[in-house]
Design an enzyme around this catalytic site. Sequence first.
Site, mmCIF file in Angstrom:
data_model
loop_
_atom_site.group_PDB
_atom_site.id
_atom_site.type_symbol
_atom_site.label_atom_id
_atom_site.label_comp_id
_atom_site.label_asym_id
_atom_site.label_seq_id
_atom_site.Cartn_x
_atom_site.Cartn_y
_atom_site.Cartn_z
ATOM 1 N N LYS A 176 1.838 0.927 -4.461
ATOM 2 C CA LYS A 176 2.747 0.088 -3.679
ATOM 3 C C LYS A 176 2.078 -1.212 -3.266
ATOM 4 O O LYS A 176 2.659 -2.295 -3.381
ATOM 5 C CB LYS A 176 3.205 0.839 -2.425
ATOM 6 C CG LYS A 176 4.008 -0.021 -1.445
ATOM 7 C CD LYS A 176 4.329 0.737 -0.178
ATOM 8 C CE LYS A 176 3.514 0.306 0.999
ATOM 9 N NZ LYS A 176 3.952 -0.969 1.599
ATOM 10 N N ASN A 177 0.842 -1.115 -2.775
ATOM 11 C CA ASN A 177 0.184 -2.306 -2.233
ATOM 12 C C ASN A 177 -0.329 -3.248 -3.314
ATOM 13 O O ASN A 177 -0.838 -4.323 -3.004
ATOM 14 C CB ASN A 177 -0.964 -1.891 -1.302
ATOM 15 C CG ASN A 177 -0.448 -1.298 -0.003
ATOM 16 O OD1 ASN A 177 0.691 -1.521 0.383
ATOM 17 N ND2 ASN A 177 -1.277 -0.520 0.661
ATOM 18 N N CYS A 214 5.342 -5.103 14.521
ATOM 19 C CA CYS A 214 5.104 -4.048 13.534
ATOM 20 C C CYS A 214 4.751 -2.781 14.291
ATOM 21 O O CYS A 214 4.025 -2.837 15.281
ATOM 22 C CB CYS A 214 3.961 -4.456 12.605
ATOM 23 S SG CYS A 214 3.558 -3.212 11.380
ATOM 24 N N ARG A 266 0.076 -7.914 13.205
ATOM 25 C CA ARG A 266 -0.585 -8.363 11.987
ATOM 26 C C ARG A 266 -0.358 -9.860 11.899
ATOM 27 O O ARG A 266 0.578 -10.322 11.265
ATOM 28 C CB ARG A 266 -0.009 -7.636 10.769
ATOM 29 C CG ARG A 266 -0.140 -6.134 10.854
ATOM 30 C CD ARG A 266 -0.128 -5.522 9.475
ATOM 31 N NE ARG A 266 0.866 -4.473 9.381
ATOM 32 C CZ ARG A 266 1.068 -3.730 8.313
ATOM 33 N NH1 ARG A 266 0.358 -3.930 7.222
ATOM 34 N NH2 ARG A 266 1.979 -2.799 8.285
ATOM 35 N N ASP A 299 -5.170 3.358 5.950
ATOM 36 C CA ASP A 299 -3.972 4.013 5.426
ATOM 37 C C ASP A 299 -4.165 5.502 5.164
ATOM 38 O O ASP A 299 -3.210 6.198 4.812
ATOM 39 C CB ASP A 299 -3.503 3.322 4.139
ATOM 40 C CG ASP A 299 -2.695 2.061 4.407
ATOM 41 O OD1 ASP A 299 -2.409 1.780 5.586
ATOM 42 O OD2 ASP A 299 -2.346 1.358 3.444
ATOM 43 N N ARG A 357 9.473 4.144 1.663
ATOM 44 C CA ARG A 357 8.907 2.812 1.444
ATOM 45 C C ARG A 357 7.623 2.891 0.611
ATOM 46 O O ARG A 357 7.257 1.913 -0.031
ATOM 47 C CB ARG A 357 8.584 2.133 2.790
ATOM 48 C CG ARG A 357 9.793 1.679 3.578
ATOM 49 C CD ARG A 357 9.353 0.875 4.795
ATOM 50 N NE ARG A 357 8.370 -0.117 4.382
ATOM 51 C CZ ARG A 357 7.185 -0.307 4.977
ATOM 52 N NH1 ARG A 357 6.833 0.415 5.997
ATOM 53 N NH2 ARG A 357 6.361 -1.229 4.531
#
Length: 433
Positions: free
Chosen positions: A35-36, A130, A135, A319, A411
């Site tokens: 995803k990132n 967030c 961030r 994460d 997500r």
Amino acid sequence: MHCKQTFPEGIADMARIQITGGVPLRGEVWISGAKNAVLPIMVASLLGEEPSRISNVPHLQDVTTTMELLGRMGAELSLDEKMQIEIDPRGIDRFEAPYDLVKTMRASILVLGPLVARFGRARVALPGGCAIGSRPVNLHLHGLQQLGANVAVRNGNIEASADRLRGARIVLDTVTVTGTENILMAATLAQGTSIIENAAQEPEVVDLANFLVSMGAKIEGAGTNTITVEGVDSLNGTDYSVLPDRIETGTYLIACAMTGGRLRCTRARPGHLDAVLDKLSEAGADISLGEDWIEMDMGGRRPRSVDITTAPYPAFPTDMQAQFTALNSIAEGTGVITETVFENRFMHVQELQRLGADIQVKGNTAIIRGVPRLTGAPIMATDLRASASLVLAGLVADGVTTVDRVYHIDRGYEVIEEKLSQIGARIRRISET
């Protein structure tokens, strides 16, 4: 624009995941594209003067959102049955990322650098708050200003413009992944040489740099703390396959460790998980590695508690913090987890406590005393990685655990309930309309 929605509008918000715990996970799971990495790579396609084709794209809500964002700008997108996306930027005629999309996905800020570099202007809504902490985007803006852009914040929008960006030496005050990526993309079309110091070293930054190089960019040093970019006049389209998701890989390995099972992760990249694999070994796992696979065996044993401090790559990833919090909850002994990257990333703790976890939070540190068993209960996801930790806890809890607000999971995890079912978990998605 041909987009396949991950979930029909409204249903994602109502969906829940129900887990009946107590089954050791056994078998094989394939790892999806990262995803990132895929989000900045999709955005970087804006820099090309021809279409790009991106493969190994995970089927995620954030990918759908990025497709919608690029489509609104005028890009033509198509998606085939193999989840390969073709992005044609030649029709781009709107240079804006509106708040209704930015608020659902902070990665939308990544269009800022490419739009200014390629089209000379951009208007991007400020991301706002967030769930896991602030961030700030000031490093993105400062970097673009160093490259010669005029940048202003008006009415909740970042407005940036430049005739042509100029190479510069940019020293980032703190390590920022998206800040590094935004400046890196902008620098590819700047006149002259740019040097980004204190750059993020994450594998996803390297994957973006490799994608840009395949488009014709001249980049050296990606994966180190100093990236050098020699600007070029234009970039081409390209064909590119996204790297495997190291966070998804780690999440499934922890699921195996917590349930005492045996698991093989295929289509993985073991070299990106050194810090995580070290901690899993410390927890008692037997691990063997190949070029593109990881095999782990817990032999039915209960894991041992581990101490963790999060920090930018190559240190332990923030994460993966929530998932190890879940592991420590049922491990032997007491584990201490210190979060140094985000200031509000223990929101999963209260939900884990509802399952019977013994966790004390003091500032940015969680002290976790492992208990022999958790007990199923209704719980609620608060952010992407927190939601994964709650599913992991449900896998070992006695009885039934129901995780609400699973749109957070969608997500960042491709068909998580299907992948877990295939390796023995009693898990299902319940959609209510």
